[in-house]
Design an enzyme around this catalytic site. Structure first.
Site, PDB file in Angstrom:
ATOM      1  N   CYS A 167       0.897  -1.058   0.189  1.00 45.93           N
ATOM      2  CA  CYS A 167      -0.062   0.047  -0.058  1.00 45.93           C
ATOM      3  C   CYS A 167       1.064   0.837   0.389  1.00 45.93           C
ATOM      4  CB  CYS A 167      -1.030   0.438   0.744  1.00 45.93           C
ATOM      5  SG  CYS A 167      -2.225   1.234   1.237  1.00 45.93           S
ATOM      6  N   CYS A 175      -7.162  -4.204   6.916  1.00 55.56           N
ATOM      7  CA  CYS A 175      -7.478  -3.245   6.928  1.00 55.56           C
ATOM      8  C   CYS A 175      -8.970  -3.812   6.492  1.00 55.56           C
ATOM      9  CB  CYS A 175      -7.506  -1.483   6.052  1.00 55.56           C
ATOM     10  SG  CYS A 175      -6.806  -1.814   5.019  1.00 55.56           S
TER      11      CYS A 175
END
Length: 373
Positions: free
Chosen positions: A101, A198
């Site tokens: 990410c 997440c």
């Protein structure tokens, strides 16, 4: 400077944005919408990627007194992070989605968009420091707070990206950051840190992968075998439920003859075979990697890094291991002077010279320590 402050909704990014504004920068807060369907990712005040987090980030921006926007990067996130996570597990490897990410979203997509809009830099709440060397080179270094240091997951950033990155918290211990947030009137001062992935709503990686992979899974089950004897000890529903070094959830039919626990030593996704054995068989003394990313000038093939300051880190919060690093063509071979346990292909090896991050690579293979005798 005109600065974009990436605000996750947690305490660190809020204080980083406040410090950037206090330093005189023209700061705009942004929150990244990373889910195509907000209900598909986890809920609750966990510190990343939820509706609650977006609201917390907006409130923090209001307190700081900076503009605030939400940037929708859900398609890019799904392709570059979520799909990569699934593909890597399906290949029998262990990915680090936070590192991916940072590489693909926060310091590629976000930074590219920020620069295109006329901003000069992106500020985040990562615990790391950027320094300028005597030669003018931009370097990434560890944070002052060793327990919170996040330079490992930033080891994918190149020098150009570092030139446009601000890490305002790198010189501050975490307890002081929380105290500062409270003093500034930021309601996230006591918000818990996020530790889970997440996009896995309940923290059950195996269950999530089983649901999402479907027909893409390379096998729908297989055997669990003993490393020493080759004996079949049990069966499983898919290799994606395992990672190297795993102890819990093996569901073996009987204990080992010596009574000691077994650990996952190897995963073969095509045949579906998971090999288990004693803990000492987890030790590796060499790792190889590709997809090399340099945090500065690239090192030429044939370069050997060695000496007292050379080390590598193999997990986000793992120990440093003294090492000798040999550079190839977009590849590294790392001899570990301090062997490491449970290292899996797919993870990252990040190279350090003292506190400076030299670069990183994705582990493709490991070599186990030979058993004595």
């Amino acid at each position: 400077m005109k600065v974009v402050a990436a605000m996750s909704g947690g305490v660190d990014s809020a204080v980083a944005a406040a410090r950037a504004a206090e330093a005189g920068h023209e700061v705009t807060g942004i929150h990244l919408a990373l889910s195509r369907n907000p209900k598909s990712y986890r809920s609750g005040a966990r510190g990343c990627c939820t509706i609650e987090d977006a609201n917390d980030a907006r409130r923090a921006a209001d307190v700081i007194g900076i503009p605030f926007y939400v940037w929708d990067l859900s398609d890019r996130f799904h392709t570059d992070v979520v799909e990569d996570f699934m593909d890597t597990y399906a290949a029998g490897q262990t990915p680090n989605p936070c590192l991916r990410c940072n590489e693909k979203i926060k310091f590629a997509a976000v930074l590219d968009k920020a620069l295109a809009l006329g901003f000069d830099a992106v500020a985040t709440g990562h615990y790391a420091t950027v320094r300028t060397s005597s030669s003018g080179a931009i370097e990434l270094h560890r944070a002052i707070d060793a327990a919170k240091d996040q330079s490992y997951v930033l080891g994918v950033l190149d020098e150009q990206q570092l030139r446009h990155s601000l890490f305002p918290l790198g010189d501050t211990p975490k307890p002081q950051v929380r105290a500062e947030a409270a003093a500034r009137g930021l309601l996230v001062a006591d918000k818990p840190d996020s530790h889970d992935i997440c996009f896995v709503a309940d923290g059950d990686n195996a269950g999530w992968l089983r649901e999402k992979l479907g027909d893409r899974a390379p096998n729908q089950g297989g055997e669990i075998r003993d490393d020493a004897t080759g004996e079949v000890l049990g069966e499983h529903e898919g290799t994606f439920a395992f990672t190297i070094g795993q102890r819990k959830g093996l569901r073996l039919g009987r204990p080992a003859p010596d009574g000691r626990p077994r650990y996952v030593l190897d995963i073969e996704p095509v045949s579906g075979t998971v090999t288990v054995g004693p803990r000492e068989r987890l030790a590796v003394d060499q790792v190889s990697g590709d997809r090399v990313r340099w945090c500065g000038a690239p090192l030429a093939a044939g370069t050997v890094l060695a000496g007292d300051g050379v080390s590598v880190q193999l997990r986000a919060h793992g120990a440093e291991h003294r090492a000798v690093v040999r550079v190839g063509d977009d590849a590294l071979v790392v001899d570990l002077l301090d062997p490491a346990d449970g290292i899996a292909p797919g993870q990252a090896v990040v190279v350090y010279d003292g506190t400076r991050v030299v670069g990183s690579a994705t582990i493709t293979a490991t070599h186990r320590v030979e058993a004595a005798g």
